[in-house]
Enzyme design. Structure first.
Site, short mmCIF file in Angstrom:
data_model
loop_
_atom_site.label_atom_id
_atom_site.label_comp_id
_atom_site.label_asym_id
_atom_site.label_seq_id
_atom_site.Cartn_x
_atom_site.Cartn_y
_atom_site.Cartn_z
N TYR A 284 0.93 -1.15 0.12
CA TYR A 284 -0.04 -0.21 0.00
C TYR A 284 0.92 1.31 0.03
O TYR A 284 1.69 1.54 0.96
CB TYR A 284 -0.89 -0.07 1.34
CG TYR A 284 -2.02 0.90 1.24
CD1 TYR A 284 -3.26 0.34 0.60
CD2 TYR A 284 -1.98 2.07 1.52
CE1 TYR A 284 -4.28 1.21 0.52
CE2 TYR A 284 -3.35 2.91 1.56
CZ TYR A 284 -4.49 2.66 1.10
OH TYR A 284 -5.45 3.43 1.13
N TYR A 334 -5.34 5.26 -7.84
CA TYR A 334 -5.63 5.09 -6.46
C TYR A 334 -6.89 4.30 -6.47
O TYR A 334 -8.05 4.83 -6.42
CB TYR A 334 -5.76 6.41 -5.80
CG TYR A 334 -6.24 6.30 -4.20
CD1 TYR A 334 -5.18 6.08 -3.36
CD2 TYR A 334 -7.28 6.66 -3.70
CE1 TYR A 334 -5.18 5.93 -1.99
CE2 TYR A 334 -7.48 6.53 -2.52
CZ TYR A 334 -6.59 6.51 -1.61
OH TYR A 334 -6.96 6.53 -0.53
#
Lengths: 385, 136
Positions: A284, A334
């Site tokens: 992440y 994203y």
């Protein structure tokens, strides 16, 4: 019976990743789900479970079920949360399948994170929580500010440099240049990185993730059934949840460590592997720094050496542990963590084209490591052997 | 940041936090302390996060500490904040951390570990913010 290797990801789907989708999150979700259904070679009518997560910014499962003609939804998860719970919903789906609650569950995340609801965006009043009383008056609201605070502490304690943060951005852009889904494909140099403007020190523009309109869907079913479907099953060997290192109270004794450090041993034990067994890692990357700290907290290098590890080239394509092979949030887009799982599945299938990691058998895909909310979650995936 | 600016989001004290904010207005930096295990507790909590005891009371902090970490914000989330400004985590002498702003120091001169002391910045009749400035 352990959950290890009992449930598989059998279909993946995504939309275009853009700055302005021009459609609702319902449409984005439906497109991604139907693409995953097609990929798996099943019928949409076979879906009997839906799992998603939101921060009040997207379409809920019940609306989606109606839109897809699912009349008897046997299982749903509509989890509140951001990137820290992205991998959690995959785990929830796996648990439901393993327990016999549902047979075919789709996980999705759909967001218009640029054209509609911008994370940490301007103009929204903060909520009136005890934490907020002690953050908002000081102009402290947003994820980049929170991660910048941690990054600065890490730089001070371990000598992590701007060039090392930049190496993350440069490597991921190089990966994105080989990814047709990526929003940002033009390679960048370290000089480009260092010349990019400040957002919140020590973060420059190129330390920060993109804001994306898009959706990703993942279709899960039992490993047994998966073996009869179109794609090579990608097994969920491990899935874990973690929490505890919250920033919110500012009582964290060590800002350079995340909840992932406590969770990682559980994850690897469940999967029956160790960090050295991981062939590719999708970590992440809301900010460059979060990659460095995860490399340390998942045990790929010693504490404090994440920057040097990246700078050595280990995490580039061709290195010992390619990381964020799709370009990550910094360059692909994203989609709040599920695009990392999508890429991990692509790599394990051997479908990643020019950026394929040779003989990728085992992958780690990890959610936000828990610095901000405290929460985290992660998956170890592997090819069915 | 030291000028009163009515547009920044000021805290609305709750029963849990009111003693702290009252203290700031009176020029005293208060922190909860556990009467059982001695832990300092901040932000305000209903029970001690060290031992889960309920024997918490408000004590006065020295207001002195050092800089644990910081970030200089160049892109404000709300326009009321004049950039660049420095958000800091301060480690108080008693060992507890609090988030604050630095005043009286340019961002270029900020260094982790620098000695700081509380500087009360009045924002409204009710609210005074505990900021920090360098100390000798």
């Amino acid at each position: 019976m352990s959950l290890r290797d009992q449930v598989a990801i059998v279909g993946i789907g995504c939309t275009e990743f853009s700055k302005d989708s021009g459609v609702s999150t319902l449409t984005l979700a439906a497109r991604a789900i139907l693409a995953a259904v097609e990929d798996a070679g099943v019928q949409a009518s076979e879906l009997d479970g839906i799992a998603t997560f939101r921060v009040g910014d997207s379409v809920p499962p019940a609306i989606l079920a109606q839109s897809l003609g699912i009349r008897d939804l046997r299982y749903f998860v509509d989890q509140f949360g951001g990137g820290s719970v992205s991998h959690s919903i995959v785990g929830q789906a796996a648990l439901a399948i393993h327990a016999g609650i549902a047979e075919t569950v789709v996980c999705y995340r759909a967001l218009n994170a640029r054209s509609e609801f911008r994370m940490g965006g301007t103009g929204r009043p903060p909520v009136d929580a005890i934490e907020t009383q002690y953050q908002a008056p000081f102009g402290y609201f947003t994820p980049p500010q929170q991660f910048a605070m941690a990054a600065r502490a890490h730089m001070e304690r371990y000598g992590t440099s701007a060039e090392q943060l930049g190496a993350v951005a440069v490597q991921q852009r190089a990966n994105a240049s080989l990814n047709e889904r990526a929003m940002m494909r033009k390679p960048i140099s370290l000089d480009d990185y260092l010349a990019s403007r400040w957002i919140v020190e020590p973060f420059r523009l190129l330390d920060c993730c993109l804001e994306t309109d898009g959706a990703v869907a993942l279709l899960l079913t039992s490993a047994e059934r998966a073996r009869d479907l179109r794609q090579d099953p990608i097994l969920i060997s491990g899935v874990t949840w973690g929490s505890g290192q919250t920033l919110y109270s500012n009582q964290q004794p060590d800002s350079t460590r995340t909840s992932a450090a406590d969770m990682a041993p559980r994850l690897f034990e469940m999967a029956g592997v160790g960090p050295h067994d991981i062939d590719v890692a999708e970590l992440y990357d809301c900010f460059s720094y979060s990659v460095l700290v995860q490399l340390e907290d998942y045990g790929f290098c010693k504490k404090g050496e994440g920057g040097a590890f990246v700078e050595s080239g280990a995490t580039a394509l061709g290195g010992s542990l390619p990381v964020n092979t799709h370009g990550g949030f910094l360059s692909e887009g994203y989609v709040h963590g599920l695009n990392h799982v999508y890429e991990a599945v692509s790599q394990l299938r051997g479908d990643a084209g020019e950026r394929q990691v040779e003989n990728a058998q085992v992958a780690l895909s990890a959610a936000q490591p828990g610095y901000v909310s405290g929460n985290t979650s992660a998956l170890v995936l592997r090819r069915d052997s | 940041m030291s000028d009163a600016n009515p547009q920044i989001p000021l805290p609305r004290p709750t029963p849990l936090s009111k003693p702290h904010w009252d203290g700031c207005r009176e020029g005293v930096l208060r922190v909860q302390r556990c009467g059982d295990c001695g832990s300092f507790v901040f932000i305000p909590k209903p029970v001690c996060d060290g031992c889960l005891g309920s024997n918490l009371s408000w004590v006065e902090s020295s207001g002195r500490g050092t800089l644990y970490s910081y970030t200089v914000v160049h892109r404000p989330q709300q326009p009321a904040f004049e950039v660049p400004y420095t958000v800091a985590i301060v480690e108080l002498e008693e060992g507890w951390h609090m988030l604050s702003n630095l005043v009286g120091v340019e961002p270029d001169h900020v260094e982790i570990g620098m000695p700081l002391e509380v500087s009360f910045e009045r924002k409204s009749d009710e609210i005074t913010l505990p900021c920090f400035r360098p100390r000798a």
